[in-house]
Design an enzyme around this catalytic site. Structure first.
Site, mmCIF file in Angstrom:
data_model
loop_
_atom_site.group_PDB
_atom_site.id
_atom_site.type_symbol
_atom_site.label_atom_id
_atom_site.label_comp_id
_atom_site.label_asym_id
_atom_site.label_seq_id
_atom_site.Cartn_x
_atom_site.Cartn_y
_atom_site.Cartn_z
ATOM 1 N N LYS A 75 -37.511 104.899 -15.408
ATOM 2 C CA LYS A 75 -36.932 103.710 -14.780
ATOM 3 C C LYS A 75 -36.433 102.672 -15.805
ATOM 4 O O LYS A 75 -35.388 102.876 -16.395
ATOM 5 C CB LYS A 75 -37.916 103.131 -13.771
ATOM 6 N N ASP A 104 -49.154 107.606 -14.819
ATOM 7 C CA ASP A 104 -47.730 107.517 -14.489
ATOM 8 C C ASP A 104 -47.381 106.027 -14.391
ATOM 9 O O ASP A 104 -47.729 105.368 -13.419
ATOM 10 C CB ASP A 104 -47.463 108.237 -13.159
ATOM 11 N N PHE A 108 -47.266 108.406 -5.484
ATOM 12 C CA PHE A 108 -45.843 108.760 -5.578
ATOM 13 C C PHE A 108 -45.527 109.125 -7.019
ATOM 14 O O PHE A 108 -45.695 108.322 -7.926
ATOM 15 C CB PHE A 108 -44.912 107.627 -5.131
HETATM 16 C C1 LIG Z 1 -39.801 106.339 -9.234
HETATM 17 C C2 LIG Z 1 -41.066 106.992 -9.606
HETATM 18 C C3 LIG Z 1 -41.103 108.352 -10.009
HETATM 19 C C4 LIG Z 1 -39.888 109.264 -9.951
HETATM 20 O O1 LIG Z 1 -38.842 108.841 -10.738
HETATM 21 P P1 LIG Z 1 -37.360 109.416 -10.446
HETATM 22 O O2 LIG Z 1 -36.546 108.872 -11.573
HETATM 23 O O3 LIG Z 1 -36.954 108.901 -9.111
HETATM 24 O O4 LIG Z 1 -37.464 110.903 -10.471
HETATM 25 C C5 LIG Z 1 -42.307 108.880 -10.417
HETATM 26 N N1 LIG Z 1 -43.422 108.122 -10.436
HETATM 27 C C6 LIG Z 1 -43.432 106.825 -10.056
HETATM 28 C C7 LIG Z 1 -44.694 106.042 -10.128
HETATM 29 C C8 LIG Z 1 -42.262 106.232 -9.615
HETATM 30 O O5 LIG Z 1 -42.278 104.961 -9.198
#
Ligand SMILES: *Cc1c(COP(=O)(O)O)cnc(C)c1O
Length: 402
Positions: free
Chosen positions: A256, A226, A141
């Site tokens: 986040k 990520d 994700f």
């Molecule tokens: C939440 C998340 C994203 C995307 O972040 P948004 O602020 O919702 O665009 C990307 N990578 C990971 C691992 C995430 O948990």
């Protein structure tokens, strides 16, 4: 004042139907607690997907936000502002990376990483024009933009949204042999989460990150992590990759909790030679690096460091996990996680995690299923042992009596 029913009807009438939330309407938050519009109190066990690691409306961040909000909020990057340099320095020092590029949402920071590694491929590695390939993990994700969903394994993320962006190759998560096999002369990067969050709190085999890094370096492939969800103390280390010694990614994506939930702030961090591929005009964002966001992020980072929330997550996570494993239940297939980032995978007898989350909500605990059969527990990291005991009692009750 609108009732719960009225608010839900308004949502249904005017909103896009792109979410399936639990039927709780939150109106207030403080620390680990949130209150619904009728005044009922809940323990937040999701932390907005780990965006509020510092707790709701953290007082230190509130103070910094209010102060900056009354001073200067947006300049665009046409001009400089006095907060961005402080943010650059703070985050580069914390991560040990050379340079950073600020964006807003997580997906935008991922897009930034994709652009950076492609351009690095063409200008530094010498990949033939428009041939760059990026290797990603299955079940990943990384957000919701067209390019990012183009390499998602989830059908509902991408079906109906084509034509999709080419140039991505998928390997099973944690499979070093597959990574070796997938690399060719056009490979510019391997992008992965160190622990898959939305994928169901999936931890790769021990040593995978280190091995992946070695394979990448040997083949002149950038190793990009990520850590939007796993980073900033969530897993018991400042970054999840620190669970393995000797790992240091070439590029790092954060978001986040970078703003403690006050404001969208994200960043792509990288080694000099990667970030240097960007020249003026080649990438940007009106809001990225704005003084309000930077002041908030600086305060949010200070809260993590000052309160040693990485250690707290590690210690309380161990305790919580041990206690969860003592619960006897016919429904639990596996409990796994690191720090306060824990997934309970339910078996077929459980008939899905959603009804468990609804029962937990009735008990005053808010969490959300991920995939069909996994419950994720990720409370704000300012939680105490006493609060965890409070939650454990209710979790045990739900899991054993549902
Ligand atoms: C939440 C998340 C994203 C995307 O972040 P948004 O602020 O919702 O665009 C990307 N990578 C990971 C691992 C995430 O948990």
């Amino acid at each position: 004042m609108n009732t719960k029913k009225q608010l839900m009807n308004m949502e249904k009438k005017y909103g896009a139907n792109n979410y399936h939330p639990l039927d709780v309407i939150l109106a207030k938050g403080k620390g680990i607690w949130v209150w619904d519009n009728e005044g009922k109190k809940y323990l937040d066990f999701l932390s907005s997907y780990s965006a509020v690691n510092q707790g709701h409306c953290n007082p230190d961040i509130t103070r910094a936000a209010k102060k900056q909000m009354a001073k200067l909020t947006l300049t665009s990057r046409a001009f400089r502002n006095d907060q961005l340099p402080l943010f650059y320095e703070k985050l580069c020092k914390i991560t040990g990376m050379d340079r950073m590029l600020p964006m807003n949402s997580g997906a935008e920071a991922v897009e930034t990483a994709l652009k950076a590694v492609r351009k690095w491929g063409y200008t530094v590695k010498g990949v033939e024009k428009n041939k760059a390939e990026i290797i990603v993990s299955r079940n990943n994700f990384h957000g919701r933009t067209i390019s990012v969903v183009s390499f998602s394994s989830a059908k509902d993320y991408k079906d109906g949204f084509g034509p999709l962006t080419p140039g991505f190759k998928e390997i099973p998560f944690g499979d070093i042999k597959a990574l070796k096999k997938a690399i060719n002369k056009n490979t510019v990067a391997f992008l992965t989460e160190p622990i898959q969050g939305e994928g169901g709190i999936i931890i790769p085999p021990k040593g995978f990150l280190k091995e992946a890094q070695t394979v990448c370096r040997k083949n002149k492939v950038l190793f990009i992590l990520d850590e939007i969800q796993t980073g900033l103390c969530r897993t018991g280390k400042f970054f999840a990759y620190q669970w393995e010694s000797g790992v240091k990614p070439d590029g790092l994506i954060v978001g986040k909790a970078l703003s403690g939930g006050f404001y969208p702030v994200s960043a792509f961090l990288a080694k000099k030679e990667i970030m240097n591929v960007f020249n003026p005009g080649e990438h940007g964002s009106t809001f990225g690096g704005n003084p309000l966001g930077c002041a908030i992020a600086n305060a949010a980072l200070d809260v993590l460091v000052k309160n040693k929330l990485d250690k707290r997550s590690n210690e309380l996570g161990k305790y919580f996990m041990k206690k969860l494993k003592e619960i006897k239940s016919d429904y639990i297939k596996e409990i796994r996680g690191k720090g306060l980032f824990i997934g309970i995978e339910l078996n077929d007898k459980a008939k899905g995690a959603r009804r468990f989350c609804e029962a937990l909500m009735d008990q005053g605990i808010l969490c959300k299923e991920t995939h069909y059969n996994i419950i994720r527990f990720a409370p704000p990291l300012v939680i105490t042992k006493k609060d965890i005991d409070w939650a454990l009692k209710r979790i045990e009750k739900v899991i054993t009596t549902i």
